[in-house]
Design a protein around this motif. Sequence first.
Motif, mmCIF file in Angstrom:
data_model
loop_
_atom_site.group_PDB
_atom_site.id
_atom_site.type_symbol
_atom_site.label_atom_id
_atom_site.label_comp_id
_atom_site.label_asym_id
_atom_site.label_seq_id
_atom_site.Cartn_x
_atom_site.Cartn_y
_atom_site.Cartn_z
ATOM 1 N N UNK A 40 0.850 -1.182 0.000
ATOM 2 C CA UNK A 40 0.000 0.000 0.000
ATOM 3 C C UNK A 40 0.895 1.244 0.000
ATOM 4 N N UNK A 41 0.375 2.371 -0.428
ATOM 5 C CA UNK A 41 1.186 3.603 -0.455
ATOM 6 C C UNK A 41 1.759 3.932 0.914
ATOM 7 N N UNK A 42 3.060 4.188 0.950
ATOM 8 C CA UNK A 42 3.715 4.544 2.196
ATOM 9 C C UNK A 42 3.982 3.394 3.141
ATOM 10 N N UNK A 43 3.696 2.184 2.704
ATOM 11 C CA UNK A 43 3.901 1.013 3.564
ATOM 12 C C UNK A 43 4.859 0.030 2.911
ATOM 13 N N UNK A 44 5.396 -0.863 3.715
ATOM 14 C CA UNK A 44 6.287 -1.898 3.200
ATOM 15 C C UNK A 44 5.487 -3.004 2.535
ATOM 16 N N UNK A 83 -12.469 -12.169 -1.184
ATOM 17 C CA UNK A 83 -13.867 -11.897 -0.857
ATOM 18 C C UNK A 83 -13.958 -10.920 0.305
ATOM 19 N N UNK A 84 -15.131 -10.355 0.471
ATOM 20 C CA UNK A 84 -15.383 -9.419 1.575
ATOM 21 C C UNK A 84 -14.283 -8.359 1.655
ATOM 22 N N UNK A 85 -13.987 -7.775 0.527
ATOM 23 C CA UNK A 85 -12.886 -6.807 0.460
ATOM 24 C C UNK A 85 -13.172 -5.575 1.309
ATOM 25 N N UNK A 86 -12.089 -5.050 1.880
ATOM 26 C CA UNK A 86 -12.165 -3.877 2.737
ATOM 27 C C UNK A 86 -11.301 -2.767 2.146
ATOM 28 N N UNK A 87 -11.573 -1.516 2.470
ATOM 29 C CA UNK A 87 -10.724 -0.427 1.966
ATOM 30 C C UNK A 87 -9.248 -0.627 2.319
ATOM 31 N N UNK A 88 -8.969 -1.229 3.449
ATOM 32 C CA UNK A 88 -7.575 -1.455 3.840
ATOM 33 C C UNK A 88 -6.876 -2.530 3.008
ATOM 34 N N UNK A 89 -7.611 -3.217 2.145
ATOM 35 C CA UNK A 89 -6.999 -4.159 1.211
ATOM 36 C C UNK A 89 -6.447 -3.455 -0.026
ATOM 37 N N UNK A 90 -6.708 -2.168 -0.147
ATOM 38 C CA UNK A 90 -6.215 -1.403 -1.287
ATOM 39 C C UNK A 90 -4.695 -1.418 -1.319
ATOM 40 N N UNK A 91 -4.135 -1.862 -2.448
ATOM 41 C CA UNK A 91 -2.678 -1.993 -2.585
ATOM 42 C C UNK A 91 -2.358 -2.486 -3.992
ATOM 43 N N UNK A 92 -1.083 -2.463 -4.308
ATOM 44 C CA UNK A 92 -0.603 -3.177 -5.490
ATOM 45 C C UNK A 92 -0.274 -4.597 -5.041
ATOM 46 N N UNK A 93 -0.814 -5.558 -5.742
ATOM 47 C CA UNK A 93 -0.617 -6.966 -5.393
ATOM 48 C C UNK A 93 0.409 -7.577 -6.349
#
Length: 118
Positions: A40-44, A83-93
Amino acid sequence: QVQLVESGGNLVQAGGSLRLSCAASGIFVRLNAMGWYRQAPGKQRELVADISSGGNTNYADAVKGRFTTSRDNAKNTLYLQMNSLKPEDTAVYYCAVYRVTRREVAYWGQGTQVTVSS
């Protein structure tokens, strides 16, 4: 030349589902463990899930019960059902292939963007 190509990333509403795929070429992954990471932006970059050559799976606590990883060795492809995606799952995978002899990433994919709106 080894290539890992991810697909399936998209914009989805919270509570929705996505399925990511990672197609490998230039390597037969039957003997390799494989995994999914995200950043995620700004995270490892962090491990999301991985799967051994024998099909044993491991998940980060944040995704347990919601995400499922699987592999099709005949298609040289790794999957991540989310499934049951949350906003905190937003990231480059990112897809990863581990070395056969030790748990170290040998190859990375280019990444696919997953965005979950609230």
